[in-house]
Design an enzyme around this catalytic site. Structure first.
Site, PDB file in Angstrom:
ATOM      1  N   LYS A  61       0.853  -1.192   0.000  1.00 28.14           N
ATOM      2  CA  LYS A  61       0.000   0.000   0.000  1.00 28.14           C
ATOM      3  C   LYS A  61       0.891   1.245   0.000  1.00 28.14           C
ATOM      4  CE  LYS A  61      -3.926   1.586   2.905  1.00 28.14           C
ATOM      5  NZ  LYS A  61      -4.709   1.196   4.107  1.00 28.14           N
ATOM      6  N   SER A  73      -9.470  -1.752   7.179  1.00 31.91           N
ATOM      7  CA  SER A  73      -8.916  -1.357   5.877  1.00 31.91           C
ATOM      8  C   SER A  73      -8.178  -2.450   5.112  1.00 31.91           C
ATOM      9  CB  SER A  73      -7.996  -0.152   6.038  1.00 31.91           C
ATOM     10  OG  SER A  73      -8.759   1.015   6.140  1.00 31.91           O
ATOM     11  N   SER A  96      -9.523   0.958   3.082  1.00 26.71           N
ATOM     12  CA  SER A  96      -8.721   1.805   2.236  1.00 26.71           C
ATOM     13  C   SER A  96      -7.619   1.062   1.463  1.00 26.71           C
ATOM     14  CB  SER A  96      -8.059   2.891   3.084  1.00 26.71           C
ATOM     15  OG  SER A  96      -7.216   2.295   4.053  1.00 26.71           O
TER      16      SER A  96
END
Ligand SMILES: [Mg+2]
Ligand SMILES: [Zn+2]
Lengths: 109, 493, 485
Positions: free
Chosen positions: B79, B178, B154
Site C-alpha cells: 500500500k 482497511s 482503504s
C-alpha cells in the site's frame, strides 16, 4: 453529568484555527452536519456507566527495552534538506515570525 | 507456466529448487500488471528497476547455493502508505505526491530479507481514510471481480492486486477494517494481526493505537508464511510487543478438533445482505465438520457502541498524526505571508476534502468540553469492549461474525449514502479497538460472482490459533482463485 | 494591606544525555552547524515513531528522588498540540496527567532563614527547535522571513514545577540556585542559564486576604538571575498598582523585555488556548519499577545539604564556611582531598577561601582547572603547621606552584626557601626585582650620588623585606652591590 453537545459555527471557527485548515463558509453546513452526525452516534456511549472503568490501555506481554543512550548520525541529512520545500542554506525557511505570534488564533484576513 | 496463479509458497519452492528463476516470475507478474492495470488501477507506482535487481540477487543466491529466504522470488506490492526507500510514498494524496523516503518500513524490510521482491505501490483512499478506494489522487480502483463495484478500502489497491493475480501477497494497513473489508470485497484472504504483533515503523499513521500492518493473500498457507516473516519485535516501534512468537506456519497446520467456536448473535441480521448471513452459516458448518463445537455469543456493549467508539478514537488521533503535514520540511508547500497562512494554504491544497473533514471533526473531539464528554468516555468504552472480548475468550477459542454488512458497493455510493459506509465499519473496527487478531476469510461466491467473506476473531496474541481455525475452514471452502479479469471481471474459473 | 506576592516556578533542565529524548541524534548541538543533529524521528518524517531514551528516564528519576518526590511506577506521555515552526509534529511529547515524579520539596536559605518549597511534580518532555530571525539591520522586526534549526528539537528536558510557595525575589533566586546546585551535584544537567540548559518560567500572583490566590500571570523570556530579579520587581509593582487602583489582572503570559525593563503581554487570549492533551499511544507506558528506582537511589551521591551538615559536624567548621565549600561538589571534593592529607580542616577551609579563591578569580578558572592537586596543597599547609614555612613563604610557594605548574618540592626549591634561606639564583632574582622597582635609587647609586650609602642601605632593606628575612644579610649586601655595578 452527561452533556450532549453540538458542534456549532463558533466552535468550528476555533477548530479551523487549531487544525490550521481553511474552509469556505458555504462548506460550513456540510462539515457541521457530518460532525454532528458523528456526535449523535456517540451520545449513547456517553450514557454508559463507565465510572469504574479506567481509560483504555494496552496489555503488554513483554515490554520492549527502552533505548540505550547512544548517538548515531543520520546519513540522509543532505538529501532531506535538498528535498525540503523552502530551504535557506542549512535552514528551513518560513514566513516572518514575531516573538509571541499565535498561529492558531490568528484572525482570518 | 501461469505464474500469476501460483501461491507464494509454490513460487518460492520452485525458485529454490531451480524450476524457475525469480526473474522469470517477476517479469510474468510485471507483464500482467502492465496488461491489465489500465483497467482496474490497483498499482500507483511500479519500481521495475529495483525489482529487477532484487530478483537477480535472489537468482544469484540460489545459483551460489545460499539460502534465499522463505519467500524467495515472491513478487509483492505494498500500500502506498508504507515508506519505501527510494520509491515515492504518496498516501495517494497531493500532500505527499512527490515525497521519496530514504528508508523502508520495517514490514517491507522484513519481506525483502525473506527473499520477496518488491514491485511497487498500490492504490488506497487518501491517507487511508475511506472504505472504497475512490478518494485517491490517482483515481479510483475497480473491483477485479466486478468492474462496476468498488474494491473496498482503504487498502483497495492491495486487495484488488492480489485478486487480479498481480502478486500473491500484498501488504495493507488496517485501522478499522482497511485490510479485511477490501479483502472481503475482492474475494481474497486478509488478516489484521493483534495490535503489537507487527511493527508499524514506516507506515504513515492514521491512528496510532488502531493501526496494524496486515497481509493479503489468496490462501492461508501463504498467510501463515507471511505472518512468520513479519511478526517480530522491532527496536523502532515500542508498541510492538517483544514476546517470542510461535511458528505461525506450524500452528496453521493444527486442526480445530475439540475447539469451541462462538457465533455472534444479537445483531440485526435482517439489514445485512443475505448471502453474507449464509456464508457465516456455511463457515460454521465447516467448523463443525472439522470437529469443533459451535456455541452462540452475544456482545452487547460491543455491538451497541463499537462504531461510535471507533470514530472517536480514530478521528481524534488522525487529527493529531496529520498535524505534522505543514508544508515546511516535506510534502506539499504553498507560500503565505504569515506562518499561519502558509500552514493553512499548504494543508488546504495538500489534503483532499474527506481528509480535511476528518481532521476537523477529530480536532473538535479533542477540544475542551468535547474531550471530557466524548473522547474520554470513548476510551473507557474501549476498555469495556476489550474486557467483553477477554471474557468471551476465556470460554471459546474463536468467534465467527460478519466482516461487512454488505456485498461490495456499487461505485459512487460514498457520495450518496456516507452514513451507510460509516456503519460498514461496525464489525471490522472491533478487532482494532480491542487489539484482537482478525481474518477476513473467503468462503465462496454468490451466483453473480460476488465474494462472500466472513470474519474470524481470536484472543489477543492468539494469531497462531486463529490461523489454524481459518485454514481448517479454507480446507473445506477452497481458496479463492485469481479473478477472471481477462473477461472483464468475474469470480474466476 | 493583606496582599502578599505568591510566586511559583517552572524550571526546565536540559538533561545530560548523549542522545535526544526520542531519537538517536546527538545531543551535542551547541555550536553545531544548523540542522545537523536531526533525523527522521525528530523531523516528524511520516512513518517514524518515538523511542524513549532510558538514560533520560534514569536522570529524571534521580532528580525526582533528590527532590524527595515519589516516583510513579506507571507513567505516561501525552501530546500537547500547537502549530509552530519549531515543533515538527505540531505536538510536543510531554507528561501531563501521569508525570514521572510527584510531591516533593526542597529546602532553601533566603533572608537569613531556611524555608521549605514544595515541588508539585517533575516531568520529562522534549525541547523545541530554534528560530533565527535574520534582518539587514539586526532588528527582530522587519525581517522578511525566519529560519528554523531543529538541532535542539527533541532534546530531553526535565520540567520541575514548584508550588506557589515563594514570596520574594530573594527566595526565587535561592530556589533556582538550589535546583541548579542539585542538578550539578547529580550531574544530570549543566544548569547554565546562559547556554539555556536551565530555563525558568515565573508565575506571579497575589494571595487575597481570605487566603485564596489571585489571577496568575506567567512571565517568560527571563534568561538570567538578574533579569528574573528585575522582572519580578517590575511585575510585582505592576500588579500592585493595578490592584490598588481597583483594576483586574488578566490571566496571561507576559514577555520580559530586558532592554526596556518591562513585561509585555504576549498572549492575551490565554483563556482560549487549548492544547488538546491526550495520551501518546505511540509510546508504551513507562514503568520505572521499584527495582529500577532502588538501583538509581543507591547510585545517588551525597546531597549538598547532607554534605553541609556533615562538614559542620565532621570538620567543626562554621555554617558559613561549610556553605561556601559545599556550593560546588568539586570544591567540596577538593577540600576533602586536602584534609585527607592530614592538614587541619579549618586551615584548609581558610586556604581555600582566601588563597585558592583569589587565584581562581584572578585566572578566571573553576576549581576543576586549578593546577595544584589537592594533596599538594594539603602538604603545603602541613609544612606551615610544622613551622617549616612561614605563612608568607607558603603563599609564595603556592604562587610558584600555580604559575610554573610545579610540584610542591620544586616550588619550594624555586622560591629559594628550601632550608629556610634564600640564596644564589633565587636571591639574585629577588634583588633584580627590587632594583627594577626602584629605578631612581639605582640611578642615584650608579651616578655616584649615594655618598653616604643610604640608598644602598635602603635597597638592601627592601630586599630583606622581599625575602622576608630569610636571606643572609651579608650575602644580600654582596649581591646588591655587585648588581648595582
Ligand atoms: Mg513544559
Ligand atoms: Zn533525531
Amino acid at each position: 453529568m452527561i452533556k450532549k453537545m453540538e458542534m456549532d459555527e463558533v466552535r468550528l471557527r476555533e477548530v479551523l484555527g487549531f487544525s490550521c485548515i481553511g474552509l469556505p463558509e458555504e462548506e460550513y453546513a456540510e462539515v457541521l452536519d457530518r460532525a454532528n452526525s458523528v456526535l449523535r452516534m456517540c451520545d449513547e456511549m456517553q450514557e454508559l456507566d463507565s465510572s469504574n472503568v479506567s481509560p483504555f490501555e494496552w496489555d503488554v506481554k513483554k515490554a520492549p527495552a527502552r533505548r540505550e543512550d547512544s548517538a548515531v548520525a543520520w546519513k540522509g541529512r543532505d538529501r532531506f534538506l535538498d528535498q525540503a520545500p523552502v530551504r535557506e542554506g542549512d535552514f528551513f525557511r518560513v514566513p516572518r515570525i514575531i516573538a509571541g505570534d499565535d498561529v492558531e488564533t490568528e484572525e482570518e484576513e | 507456466m501461469e505464474f500469476h496463479k501460483l501461491s507464494a509458497l509454490d513460487i518460492a519452492e520452485g525458485v529454490k529448487k531451480g524450476n524457475w528463476t525469480a526473474s522469470e516470475v517477476l517479469s510474468a507478474h510485471l507483464q500482467r500488471i502492465k496488461k491489465f492495470d489500465g483497467q482496474i488501477n490497483a498499482v500507483v507506482t511500479l519500481s521495475e528497476e529495483s525489482a529487477d535487481r532484487d530478483a537477480k540477487e535472489i537468482d544469484k543466491a540460489v545459483a551460489e547455493g545460499r539460502d534465499p529466504g522463505p519467500l524467495a522470488g515472491v513478487p509483492f506490492l505494498v500500500k502506498d502508505n508504507f515508506c519505501t526507500d527510494g520509491i515515492r510514498t504518496t498516501c495517494c494524496s497531493k500532500m505527499l505526491s512527490d515525497w521519496i523516503p530514504d528508508y523502508d518500513a520495517t514490514a517491507v524490510k522484513k519481506m525483502k530479507e525473506a527473499g520477496a521482491v518488491l514491485m511497487g505501490k498500490t492504490n488506497m483512499d487518501e491517507f487511508a481514510m475511506g472504505s472504497t478506494t475512490e478518494s485517491s489522487i490517482f483515481g479510483p480502483t475497480l473491483n477485479p471481480r466486478d468492474f462496476d463495484r468498488v474494491p473496498g478500502g482503504s487498502s483497495g489497491g492491495s486487495a484488488a492486486a492480489v485478486a487480479a493475480g498481480f502478486c500473491p501477497i500484498a501488504l495493507g494497513s488496517d485501522t478499522g477494517g482497511s485490510v479485511r473489508q477490501p479483502s472481503a470485497f475482492c474475494g481474497v484472504q486478509g488478516m489484521k494481526p493483534s495490535y503489537g504483533q507487527i511493527s508499524r515503523y514506516g507506515v504513515v499513521a492514521y491512528a496510532s493505537s488502531l493501526d496494524q500492518v496486515g497481509p493479503i493473500t489468496r490462501n492461508m498457507g501463504d498467510m501463515a508464511a507471511v505472518m512468520e516473516v513479519l511478526a517480530c519485535a522491532d527496536p523502532n516501534d515500542t508498541t510492538c510487543d517483544s514476546y517470542k512468537r510461535p511458528s505461525f506456519s506450524e500452528a496453521a497446520l493444527e486442526g480445530i478438533k475439540g475447539k469451541k467456536i462462538a457465533m455472534l448473535t444479537g445483531y440485526d441480521a435482517e439489514s445485512m445482505d443475505r448471502p453474507l448471513i449464509e456464508a457465516i452459516e456455511r463457515a460454521a458448518d465447516y467448523c463443525r465438520s472439522a470437529g469443533a463445537e459451535i456455541v452462540e455469543a452475544e456482545l452487547p456493549i460491543t455491538m451497541k457502541h463499537a462504531v461510535a467508539c471507533y470514530y472517536m478514537v480514530a478521528l481524534g488521533d488522525a487529527s493529531s498524526k496529520l498535524a505534522c503535514f505543514d508544508g515546511m520540511r516535506y510534502g506539499h508547500h504553498a507560500d503565505g505571508r504569515s506562518l499561519a497562512e502558509m500552514y493553512k494554504r499548504s494543508r488546504n491544497e495538500g489534503f483532499g476534502k474527506e481528509v480535511r473533514k476528518r481532521i476537523l471533526i477529530g480536532t473538535c473531539i479533542l477540544t475542551r468540553g468535547y474531550y471530557e464528554n466524548y473522547y474520554v468516555p470513548a476510551t473507557k468504552v474501549r476498555q469495556m469492549i476489550a474486557d467483553e472480548y477477554a471474557e468471551l475468550f476465556k470460554n471459546v477459542d474463536a468467534l465467527i461474525c460478519p466482516i461487512t454488512p454488505a456485498l461490495p458497493y456499487k461505485k459512487g455510493l460514498v457520495e450518496e449514502d456516507p452514513v451507510r459506509i460509516y456503519l460498514g465499519d461496525a464489525f471490522s473496527s472491533i478487532a482494532n479497538l480491542a487489539g484482537l487478531p482478525s481474518i477476513s476469510l473467503n468462503v465462496g461466491f454468490t451466483e453473480e460472482g460476488l465474494p462472500t467473506n466472513v470474519q474470524l476473531m481470536g484472543p489477543r496474541f492468539g494469531d497462531a490459533g486463529l490461523l489454524a481455525f481459518a485454514r481448517s475452514i479454507e480446507n473445506k471452502a477452497g481458496s479463492p482463485q485469481v479473478a477472471d479479469i481477462e473477461n472483464k471481471g468475474g469470480c474466476g474459473e | 494591606m493583606n496582599r502578599e506576592t505568591v510566586i511559583g516556578l517552572e524550571i526546565h533542565l536540559q538533561l545530560k544525555t548523549k542522545s535526544k529524548l526520542f531519537c538517536s541524534c546527538s545531543s551535542d548541538y551547541i555550536g553545531a552547524t544548523p540542522n545537523t543533529n536531526i533525523c527522521p524521528v525528530c523531523l516528524a518524517v511520516p512513518g517514524t515513531l518515538p523511542i524513549l531514551n532510558d538514560h533520560a528516564v534514569a536522570l529524571a528519576v534521580k532528580i525526582g528522588l533528590a527532590l524527595h518526590c515519589s516516583i510513579s511506577d506507571n507513567t505516561r506521555f501525552h501530546r500537547k498540540h500547537y502549530f509552530y515552526a519549531d515543533l515538527p509534529k505540531a505536538y510536543q511529547i510531554t507528561q501531563y496527567e501521569h508525570p514521572i515524579a510527584v510531591k516533593g520539596y526542597v529546602d532553601i536559605f533566603a533572608e537569613g532563614k531556611e524555608k521549605r518549597i514544595r515541588v508539585h511534580h517533575l516531568h520529562l518532555e522534549e525541547d523545541a527547535g530554534k528560530l533565527v530571525h535574520p534582518t539587514s539591520d539586526g532588528r527582530l522586526t522587519g525581517a522578511a522571513y525566519s529560519l528554523v534549526d531543529y538541532n535542539r528539537g527533541g532534546m530531553p528536558l526535565s520540567e520541575i514545577v514548584s508550588e506557589p510557595d515563594m514570596n520574594s525575589a530573594e527566595e526565587v533566586i535561592a530556589y533556582i540556585t538550589q535546583i541548579r546546585q542539585l542538578a550539578r551535584y547529580l550531574e544530570v544537567s549543566d544548569g547554565e542559564m546562559e547556554s539555556g540548559s536551565l530555563r525558568v518560567d515565573v508565575n506571579v500572583s497575589h494571595s487575597n486576604p481570605d487566603g485564596s490566590l489571585g489571577t496568575r500571570v506567567e512571565i517568560k523570556n527571563v534568561n538570567s538571575l538578574k533579569s528574573i530579579e528585575r522582572a519580578l520587581e517590575y511585575e510585582i509593582a505592576r500588579q500592585n498598582k493595578v490592584l490598588d487602583e481597583g483594576g483586574h489582572l488578566a490571566q496571561e503570559t507576559r514577555l520580559w523585555d530586558d532592554v526596556a525593563g518591562v513585561t509585555r503581554s504576549m498572549r492575551s487570549k490565554e483563556g482560549e488556548r487549548d492544547y488538546r492533551y491526550y495520551v501518546e499511544m505511540d509510546l508504551a507506558p513507562i514503568s520505572a519499577g521499584s527495582e529500577y528506582v532502588r538501583k538509581i537511589s543507591e547510585s545517588l551521591p551525597e546531597m549538598p545539604w547532607e554534605k553541609l551538615d556533615r562538614f559542620i559536624k565532621e570538620y567543626s567548621i562554621s555554617l558559613e564556611e561549610s556553605l561556601r565549600l559545599t556550593e560546588q561538589k568539586e570544591t567540596a571534593d577538593y577540600f576533602e582531598a586536602c584534609v585527607s592529607e592530614g592538614a587541619p580542616p579549618i586551615k584548609c577551609a581558610n586556604w581555600m577561601h582566601m588563597e585558592v579563591q583569589r587565584i581562581l578569580h584572578d585566572l578566571s578558572i573553576g576549581i576543576n582547572d586549578f593546577p595544584v592537586p589537592a594533596a599538594e596543597l594539603g602538604k603545603l599547609i602541613i609544612k606551615v603547621e610544622k613551622r617549616e614555612l612561614s605563612n608568607t613563604q607558603a603563599k609564595d610557594v603556592l604562587a610558584v606552584m600555580v604559575e610554573k605548574k610545579a610540584s610542591l618540592q620544586d616550588a619550594v626549591r624555586l622560591s629559594g626557601v628550601s632550608d629556610g634561606k634564600i640564596s644564589g639564583a633565587a636571591l639574585e632574582e629577588a634583588v633584580k626585582k627590587v632594583l627594577d622597582s626602584e629605578p631612581e635609587a639605582v640611578k642615584a647609586v650608579r651616578d655616584g650620588n649615594d655618598k653616604k650609602g643610604a640608598k644602598v642601605k635602603f635597597l638592601r632593606g627592601l630586599v630583606m623585606r622581599e625575602t622576608r628575612g630569610s636571606a643572609d644579610p651579608a650575602e644580600v649586601s654582596q649581591v646588591v652591590v655587585s648588581l648595582l655595578k
